[in-house]
Design an enzyme around this catalytic site. Structure first.
Site, mmCIF file in Angstrom:
data_model
loop_
_atom_site.group_PDB
_atom_site.id
_atom_site.type_symbol
_atom_site.label_atom_id
_atom_site.label_comp_id
_atom_site.label_asym_id
_atom_site.label_seq_id
_atom_site.Cartn_x
_atom_site.Cartn_y
_atom_site.Cartn_z
ATOM 1 N N ARG A 2 0.878 -1.289 0.087
ATOM 2 C CA ARG A 2 -0.037 -0.053 -0.010
ATOM 3 C C ARG A 2 0.824 1.351 0.145
ATOM 4 N NH1 ARG A 2 -2.882 1.790 5.552
ATOM 5 N NH2 ARG A 2 -3.821 3.734 4.676
ATOM 6 N N ARG A 6 4.894 6.320 -2.088
ATOM 7 C CA ARG A 6 4.940 7.775 -1.320
ATOM 8 C C ARG A 6 6.309 8.129 -0.473
ATOM 9 N NH1 ARG A 6 -0.015 8.230 2.691
ATOM 10 N NH2 ARG A 6 0.507 6.023 2.962
HETATM 11 O O1 CP3 Z 1 2.111 0.884 -2.954
HETATM 12 C C1 CP3 Z 1 1.544 1.392 -4.004
HETATM 13 O O2 CP3 Z 1 1.787 2.550 -4.567
HETATM 14 C C2 CP3 Z 1 0.814 0.461 -4.933
HETATM 15 C C3 CP3 Z 1 -0.604 0.990 -5.340
HETATM 16 C C4 CP3 Z 1 -1.584 1.279 -4.265
HETATM 17 C C5 CP3 Z 1 -1.949 2.344 -3.927
HETATM 18 N N1 CP3 Z 1 -3.129 2.292 -3.174
HETATM 19 C C6 CP3 Z 1 -1.514 3.788 -4.416
HETATM 20 C C7 CP3 Z 1 -1.828 4.833 -3.599
HETATM 21 C C8 CP3 Z 1 -2.370 0.106 -3.813
HETATM 22 C C9 CP3 Z 1 -2.279 -1.303 -3.757
HETATM 23 C C10 CP3 Z 1 -3.368 0.950 -2.802
HETATM 24 C C11 CP3 Z 1 -4.144 0.113 -2.302
HETATM 25 C C12 CP3 Z 1 -4.978 0.903 -1.235
HETATM 26 N N2 CP3 Z 1 -5.659 1.982 -1.229
HETATM 27 C C13 CP3 Z 1 -5.699 0.343 -0.153
HETATM 28 C C14 CP3 Z 1 -5.795 -1.216 0.274
HETATM 29 C C15 CP3 Z 1 -4.534 -1.593 0.975
HETATM 30 C C16 CP3 Z 1 -4.450 -0.892 2.337
HETATM 31 O O3 CP3 Z 1 -3.784 0.130 2.407
HETATM 32 O O4 CP3 Z 1 -4.792 -1.283 3.145
HETATM 33 C C17 CP3 Z 1 -6.726 1.241 0.495
HETATM 34 C C18 CP3 Z 1 -7.215 0.889 1.790
HETATM 35 C C19 CP3 Z 1 -6.477 2.386 -0.133
HETATM 36 C C20 CP3 Z 1 -7.359 3.621 -0.136
HETATM 37 C C21 CP3 Z 1 -6.370 4.750 0.212
HETATM 38 N N3 CP3 Z 1 -5.587 5.302 -0.918
HETATM 39 C C22 CP3 Z 1 -5.741 5.297 1.273
HETATM 40 C C23 CP3 Z 1 -5.995 4.960 2.520
HETATM 41 C C24 CP3 Z 1 -4.948 6.390 0.867
HETATM 42 C C25 CP3 Z 1 -3.884 7.319 1.624
HETATM 43 C C26 CP3 Z 1 -4.156 8.476 1.827
HETATM 44 C C27 CP3 Z 1 -3.042 9.638 2.542
HETATM 45 O O5 CP3 Z 1 -2.654 10.353 1.765
HETATM 46 O O6 CP3 Z 1 -2.788 9.080 3.811
HETATM 47 C C28 CP3 Z 1 -4.670 6.270 -0.537
HETATM 48 C C29 CP3 Z 1 -3.834 7.315 -1.308
HETATM 49 C C30 CP3 Z 1 -2.760 6.407 -2.161
HETATM 50 N N4 CP3 Z 1 -3.091 5.406 -2.926
HETATM 51 C C31 CP3 Z 1 -1.469 6.869 -2.425
HETATM 52 C C32 CP3 Z 1 -0.962 5.979 -3.239
HETATM 53 C C33 CP3 Z 1 0.609 5.962 -3.872
HETATM 54 C C34 CP3 Z 1 -1.058 8.240 -1.774
HETATM 55 C C35 CP3 Z 1 -1.364 9.446 -2.404
HETATM 56 C C36 CP3 Z 1 -0.571 10.521 -3.001
HETATM 57 O O7 CP3 Z 1 0.549 10.132 -3.156
HETATM 58 O O8 CP3 Z 1 -0.979 11.657 -3.131
#
Ligand code: CP3
Length: 317
Positions: A2, A6
């Site tokens: 996940r 970042r």
């Molecule tokens: O690691 C990777 O980059 C692989 C791709 C990936 C992302 N999200 C990219 C992302 C994967 C596999 C996910 C899965 C995901 N997204 C899950 C399931 C896995 C887990 O975490 O339990 C969930 C629940 C989400 C929903 C989500 N999306 C959250 C909770 C967040 C974080 C928000 C924050 O900023 O704290 C995201 C955003 C996200 N998804 C980012 C990335 C690289 C960061 C956003 C950014 O860079 O602006």
């Protein structure tokens, strides 16, 4: 795992001036970001850069990923009429995914690409609550009060996520992972009644094409039930030792499970804990080393490299 990218300076640079959702729809950028950790760490597999809410946006849900918050849904789904408006995913809705995977498989060569989707329960929680939730209270209230509406919603989400996985497999993904990140909030009885049938539906029909990994957070009490989805590999978060999970799931390969917070510790305790995960993982039918949940944003890439190298030194001997 996940949001792994970042923590990388090259990721933050690549993302400058582009929202998360825009980035997910840009095949060249998706390819570049997916490759970054593979290049830097020499990992044995790549995880597709996307997000679990991408297929929801693709079927017309107004959802945005707010930095530091997570997915936010403009108009939460709570009634029968809301559910009726949720349409199925057509592969054409996510042509950018097919295109990005085509670029990636060419660049990755023999390195496998892992595709993924969010499981129906986790996606439903975002849709019903309108964003991230600690207690999933509206979701749990809907399940109990209107099981008919719940099952209709989760059934539609199962179809969407099944289709999203199929698109990725057809485009060339070598394995898929179903993330039920928030399933740990359910008792085993409620997991079996409200979540398991829909996760099983999402993974059915993909069988025999590629290995399927199923992961949840805080799901130590659900591991046996999660195997009933049919997944070949079960992801284990850092709370359950892998040898204990292996004793309970002798027929499954396991994935996990270094505590992401260990990356923030000094080298010596970090490497000792890495070694312990590798040792405990030997009890399993197979073990894919990974973190036991996502990389924390402030992780030092040098520490992640140290862990990858340690795993390679130990397992390639
Ligand atoms: O690691 C990777 O980059 C692989 C791709 C990936 C992302 N999200 C990219 C992302 C994967 C596999 C996910 C899965 C995901 N997204 C899950 C399931 C896995 C887990 O975490 O339990 C969930 C629940 C989400 C929903 C989500 N999306 C959250 C909770 C967040 C974080 C928000 C924050 O900023 O704290 C995201 C955003 C996200 N998804 C980012 C990335 C690289 C960061 C956003 C950014 O860079 O602006």
């Amino acid at each position: 795992m996940r949001q792994a990218g970042r923590s990388l300076p090259e990721y933050r640079k690549a993302r400058e001036g582009t929202t998360m959702m825009e980035a997910c729809r840009n095949p060249e950028l998706v390819c570049e970001i997916t490759m970054q950790p593979v290049r830097r760490y020499g990992t044995d597999a790549a995880i597709f850069f996307s997000d679990i809410v991408v297929p929801l946006a693709a079927v017309g849900i107004d959802v945005d990923i707010v930095p530091g918050v997570g997915p936010v849904v403009a108009e939460p789904l709570r009634t029968e009429a809301d559910v009726d408006r949720l349409r199925n995913l057509d592969p054409c809705d996510v042509g950018y995914v097919t295109e990005a995977i085509g670029l990636l498989t060419a660049e990755l060569g023999d390195i496998p690409l892992i595709g993924f989707a969010g499981a129906p329960f986790t996606l439903a929680s975002y849709l019903i609550e309108g964003g991230p939730s600690k207690d999933h209270s509206k979701t749990k209230a809907l399940m109990r009060s209107r099981p008919d509406v719940w099952h209709a919603l989760a059934g539609r989400l199962a179809a969407i996520c099944g289709e999203f996985l199929r698109v990725q497999i057809e485009a060339g993904a070598s394995a898929v992972q179903l993330f039920d990140s928030w399933a740990g909030a359910l008792s085993e009885a409620h997991y079996r009644r409200f979540a398991l049938p829909h996760s099983t539906a999402a993974l059915t029909g993909l069988a025999e094409s590629v290995p399927r990994i199923h992961f949840g957070v805080g799901t130590g009490h659900l591991l046996e039930a999660m195997t009933e989805t049919g997944a070949e590999v079960i992801g284990v978060d850092f709370r359950t030792p892998l040898d204990e999970a292996a004793a309970r799931l002798p027929d499954k390969a396991l994935q996990g499970n270094l505590d992401p917070a260990a990356i923030l510790a000094d080298d010596e305790p970090l490497l000792a804990e890495t070694d312990e995960v590798l040792r405990a993982g030997r009890a399993a039918k197979g073990h894919i080393f990974n973190l036991g949940h996502g990389v924390l944003p402030h992780s030092d890439p040098g520490k992640l490299k140290l862990v990858v190298d340690r795993v390679h030194e130990t397992t390639r001997r």
